[in-house]
Design an enzyme around this catalytic site. Structure first.
Site, PDB file in Angstrom:
ATOM      1  N   LYS A  55      24.167 -29.775 -27.897  1.00 45.78           N
ATOM      2  CA  LYS A  55      23.060 -30.007 -26.942  1.00 45.78           C
ATOM      3  C   LYS A  55      21.882 -30.680 -27.371  1.00 45.78           C
ATOM      4  O   LYS A  55      21.001 -31.165 -26.506  1.00 45.78           O
ATOM      5  CB  LYS A  55      22.560 -28.601 -26.343  1.00 45.78           C
ATOM      6  CG  LYS A  55      23.569 -27.672 -26.025  1.00 45.78           C
ATOM      7  CD  LYS A  55      23.087 -26.112 -25.585  1.00 45.78           C
ATOM      8  CE  LYS A  55      24.040 -25.142 -25.891  1.00 45.78           C
ATOM      9  NZ  LYS A  55      23.538 -23.934 -25.777  1.00 45.78           N
ATOM     10  N   GLY A  56      21.622 -30.570 -28.677  1.00 43.57           N
ATOM     11  CA  GLY A  56      20.402 -31.362 -29.324  1.00 43.57           C
ATOM     12  C   GLY A  56      20.049 -32.684 -28.919  1.00 43.57           C
ATOM     13  O   GLY A  56      18.943 -33.083 -28.838  1.00 43.57           O
ATOM     14  N   LYS A  74      17.466 -36.523 -42.205  1.00 43.75           N
ATOM     15  CA  LYS A  74      16.832 -35.813 -43.442  1.00 43.75           C
ATOM     16  C   LYS A  74      17.746 -36.206 -44.691  1.00 43.75           C
ATOM     17  O   LYS A  74      18.493 -35.504 -45.249  1.00 43.75           O
ATOM     18  CB  LYS A  74      17.056 -34.255 -43.403  1.00 43.75           C
ATOM     19  CG  LYS A  74      15.987 -33.627 -42.364  1.00 43.75           C
ATOM     20  CD  LYS A  74      16.324 -32.113 -42.949  1.00 43.75           C
ATOM     21  CE  LYS A  74      15.878 -31.176 -41.383  1.00 43.75           C
ATOM     22  NZ  LYS A  74      16.283 -29.999 -41.412  1.00 43.75           N
ATOM     23  N   GLU A 116      22.866 -38.569 -31.664  1.00 44.68           N
ATOM     24  CA  GLU A 116      22.505 -37.176 -32.169  1.00 44.68           C
ATOM     25  C   GLU A 116      21.239 -36.884 -32.492  1.00 44.68           C
ATOM     26  O   GLU A 116      20.294 -37.890 -32.802  1.00 44.68           O
ATOM     27  CB  GLU A 116      23.597 -37.387 -33.605  1.00 44.68           C
ATOM     28  CG  GLU A 116      23.474 -36.084 -34.483  1.00 44.68           C
ATOM     29  CD  GLU A 116      23.802 -34.754 -33.993  1.00 44.68           C
ATOM     30  OE1 GLU A 116      23.575 -34.475 -32.659  1.00 44.68           O
ATOM     31  OE2 GLU A 116      24.439 -34.024 -34.684  1.00 44.68           O
ATOM     32  N   ASP A 117      20.880 -35.645 -32.321  1.00 46.42           N
ATOM     33  CA  ASP A 117      19.378 -35.528 -32.639  1.00 46.42           C
ATOM     34  C   ASP A 117      19.052 -35.705 -33.995  1.00 46.42           C
ATOM     35  O   ASP A 117      17.817 -36.079 -34.216  1.00 46.42           O
ATOM     36  CB  ASP A 117      19.243 -33.820 -32.363  1.00 46.42           C
ATOM     37  CG  ASP A 117      19.912 -32.921 -32.900  1.00 46.42           C
ATOM     38  OD1 ASP A 117      20.874 -33.247 -33.756  1.00 46.42           O
ATOM     39  OD2 ASP A 117      19.949 -31.713 -32.472  1.00 46.42           O
ATOM     40  N   ASP A 129      16.701 -27.193 -31.482  1.00 46.73           N
ATOM     41  CA  ASP A 129      16.409 -25.650 -31.323  1.00 46.73           C
ATOM     42  C   ASP A 129      15.934 -24.863 -32.767  1.00 46.73           C
ATOM     43  O   ASP A 129      16.738 -25.230 -33.839  1.00 46.73           O
ATOM     44  CB  ASP A 129      17.416 -25.093 -30.435  1.00 46.73           C
ATOM     45  CG  ASP A 129      18.685 -25.064 -31.531  1.00 46.73           C
ATOM     46  OD1 ASP A 129      19.285 -25.957 -31.997  1.00 46.73           O
ATOM     47  OD2 ASP A 129      19.273 -23.950 -31.599  1.00 46.73           O
ATOM     48  N   ARG A 172      13.738 -26.173 -27.433  1.00 51.59           N
ATOM     49  CA  ARG A 172      14.216 -27.683 -27.156  1.00 51.59           C
ATOM     50  C   ARG A 172      13.404 -28.254 -26.194  1.00 51.59           C
ATOM     51  O   ARG A 172      13.480 -29.506 -26.178  1.00 51.59           O
ATOM     52  CB  ARG A 172      15.773 -27.281 -26.400  1.00 51.59           C
ATOM     53  CG  ARG A 172      16.769 -26.903 -27.357  1.00 51.59           C
ATOM     54  CD  ARG A 172      18.228 -26.846 -26.609  1.00 51.59           C
ATOM     55  NE  ARG A 172      19.121 -26.302 -27.199  1.00 51.59           N
ATOM     56  CZ  ARG A 172      19.892 -26.701 -28.401  1.00 51.59           C
ATOM     57  NH1 ARG A 172      19.724 -27.915 -29.054  1.00 51.59           N
ATOM     58  NH2 ARG A 172      20.878 -25.839 -29.011  1.00 51.59           N
ATOM     59  N   PHE A 195      12.376 -27.420 -41.495  1.00 57.36           N
ATOM     60  CA  PHE A 195      13.079 -27.155 -40.269  1.00 57.36           C
ATOM     61  C   PHE A 195      12.283 -27.501 -39.035  1.00 57.36           C
ATOM     62  O   PHE A 195      11.103 -27.105 -38.800  1.00 57.36           O
ATOM     63  CB  PHE A 195      13.444 -25.763 -40.189  1.00 57.36           C
ATOM     64  CG  PHE A 195      14.678 -25.428 -39.361  1.00 57.36           C
ATOM     65  CD1 PHE A 195      15.809 -25.358 -39.416  1.00 57.36           C
ATOM     66  CD2 PHE A 195      14.255 -24.956 -37.920  1.00 57.36           C
ATOM     67  CE1 PHE A 195      16.959 -25.343 -38.687  1.00 57.36           C
ATOM     68  CE2 PHE A 195      14.981 -24.914 -37.011  1.00 57.36           C
ATOM     69  CZ  PHE A 195      16.654 -25.010 -37.344  1.00 57.36           C
ATOM     70  N   VAL A 196      12.960 -28.273 -38.429  1.00 56.75           N
ATOM     71  CA  VAL A 196      12.111 -28.905 -36.966  1.00 56.75           C
ATOM     72  C   VAL A 196      12.788 -28.570 -35.662  1.00 56.75           C
ATOM     73  O   VAL A 196      13.738 -28.214 -35.587  1.00 56.75           O
ATOM     74  CB  VAL A 196      12.171 -30.411 -37.338  1.00 56.75           C
ATOM     75  CG1 VAL A 196      11.248 -30.853 -38.285  1.00 56.75           C
ATOM     76  CG2 VAL A 196      13.578 -31.268 -37.244  1.00 56.75           C
TER      77      VAL A 196
HETATM   78  P1  IMP Z   1      24.846 -32.038 -40.126  1.00 57.87           P
HETATM   79  O1  IMP Z   1      26.251 -31.662 -40.107  1.00 57.87           O
HETATM   80  O2  IMP Z   1      24.319 -31.031 -41.278  1.00 57.87           O
HETATM   81  O3  IMP Z   1      24.257 -33.279 -40.370  1.00 57.87           O
HETATM   82  O4  IMP Z   1      24.068 -31.221 -38.819  1.00 57.87           O
HETATM   83  C1  IMP Z   1      23.625 -31.672 -37.989  1.00 57.87           C
HETATM   84  C2  IMP Z   1      23.040 -30.507 -37.045  1.00 57.87           C
HETATM   85  O5  IMP Z   1      22.572 -29.332 -37.893  1.00 57.87           O
HETATM   86  C3  IMP Z   1      22.303 -30.994 -36.080  1.00 57.87           C
HETATM   87  O6  IMP Z   1      22.941 -31.524 -34.867  1.00 57.87           O
HETATM   88  C4  IMP Z   1      21.374 -29.762 -35.776  1.00 57.87           C
HETATM   89  O7  IMP Z   1      22.074 -29.131 -34.541  1.00 57.87           O
HETATM   90  C5  IMP Z   1      21.375 -29.095 -36.973  1.00 57.87           C
HETATM   91  N1  IMP Z   1      20.067 -29.224 -37.683  1.00 57.87           N
HETATM   92  C6  IMP Z   1      19.667 -29.788 -38.949  1.00 57.87           C
HETATM   93  N2  IMP Z   1      18.713 -29.650 -39.140  1.00 57.87           N
HETATM   94  C7  IMP Z   1      17.834 -29.116 -38.104  1.00 57.87           C
HETATM   95  C8  IMP Z   1      16.530 -28.918 -37.936  1.00 57.87           C
HETATM   96  O8  IMP Z   1      15.788 -28.954 -38.658  1.00 57.87           O
HETATM   97  N3  IMP Z   1      16.409 -28.264 -36.778  1.00 57.87           N
HETATM   98  C9  IMP Z   1      17.146 -27.860 -35.954  1.00 57.87           C
HETATM   99  N4  IMP Z   1      18.400 -28.022 -36.049  1.00 57.87           N
HETATM  100  C10 IMP Z   1      19.009 -28.710 -37.242  1.00 57.87           C
HETATM  101 MG    MG Z   2      21.348 -26.796 -33.441  1.00 58.44          MG
END
Ligand code: IMP
Ligand code: MG
Length: 183
Positions: A40-41, A138, A106-107, A166, A172, A159-160
């Site tokens: 949902k992000g 990141k 993507e967020d 969220d 959110r 952590f944001v």
């Molecule tokens: P990845 O598969 O590790 O790249 O994960 C991406 C997903 O992790 C994002 O779509 C977020 O839902 C979650 N995520 C990663 N870092 C954060 C953060 O700092 N705050 C909130 N959600 C995060």
């Molecule tokens: Mg999430």
């Protein structure tokens, strides 16, 4: 838990999103686009970004969740989280992407596991082009080598929340992007 620190203010976000929209408008001049938002992000980022793209466009949404050892939210905050690398599809796209220009929205790009999975999945549709737009990145957390094509801000390993992101489904709707201090 109420101790949030603003990392990126809403006016800075708006300015950067407008720049990304202008880049996309230029790169795809004369063509159509499908924005595929990752639930949902990405919902808020997609709605702002899409309105800055002055091209023919449609929306689709895809849902994923991660298998395995996702820790509790508190643990996630302390140490970040490491999935087993398995990502599960919870909602597929509604339309064929064949020969289309697809931009996955993507967020945040963190370990890269989610977007690597989604890129593979969507590539199987044989799109004309496949790009990634991520509001945040990141890079220090990356486990798989993956870069976004349209990236809003590179941020440190914090952590944001806010602007779609969220913590245990909360925050959110914050207009700014904020850091939840780890301790
Ligand atoms: P990845 O598969 O590790 O790249 O994960 C991406 C997903 O992790 C994002 O779509 C977020 O839902 C979650 N995520 C990663 N870092 C954060 C953060 O700092 N705050 C909130 N959600 C995060
Ligand atoms: Mg999430």
């Amino acid at each position: 838990m109420t101790d949030l620190k603003v990392l990126i203010r809403q006016d800075e976000i708006a300015k950067r999103v407008a720049e990304l929209g202008a880049d996309i408008t230029k790169d795809f001049a004369g063509q159509s686009i499908i924005f595929v938002g990752v639930l949902k992000g990405a919902a808020i980022f997609l709605s702002d970004l899409a309105r800055q793209v002055k091209l023919d466009a449609t929306f689709d949404f895809i849902g994923v969740s991660s298998y395995g050892n996702r820790p509790s939210p508190t643990q996630e905050l302390k140490s970040g989280w490491d999935s087993t690398g398995e990502v599960k599809l919870t909602k597929d796209v509604d339309q064929s992407m064949k020969e289309k220009n697809v931009i996955v929205v993507e967020d945040i790009l963190d370990t890269g596991l989610t977007l690597t999975f989604l890129k593979k999945l969507l590539a199987a549709h044989q799109p004309r082009s496949l790009k990634i737009a991520a509001l945040l990145d990141k890079p220090s957390r990356r486990k798989l080598p993956l870069e976004g094509d349209y990236v809003g801000f590179k941020i440190p390993d914090e952590f944001v929340v806010g602007y779609g992101l969220d913590y245990a489904e909360r925050y959110r709707n914050l207009a700014d992007i904020c850091v939840i201090p780890r301790e």
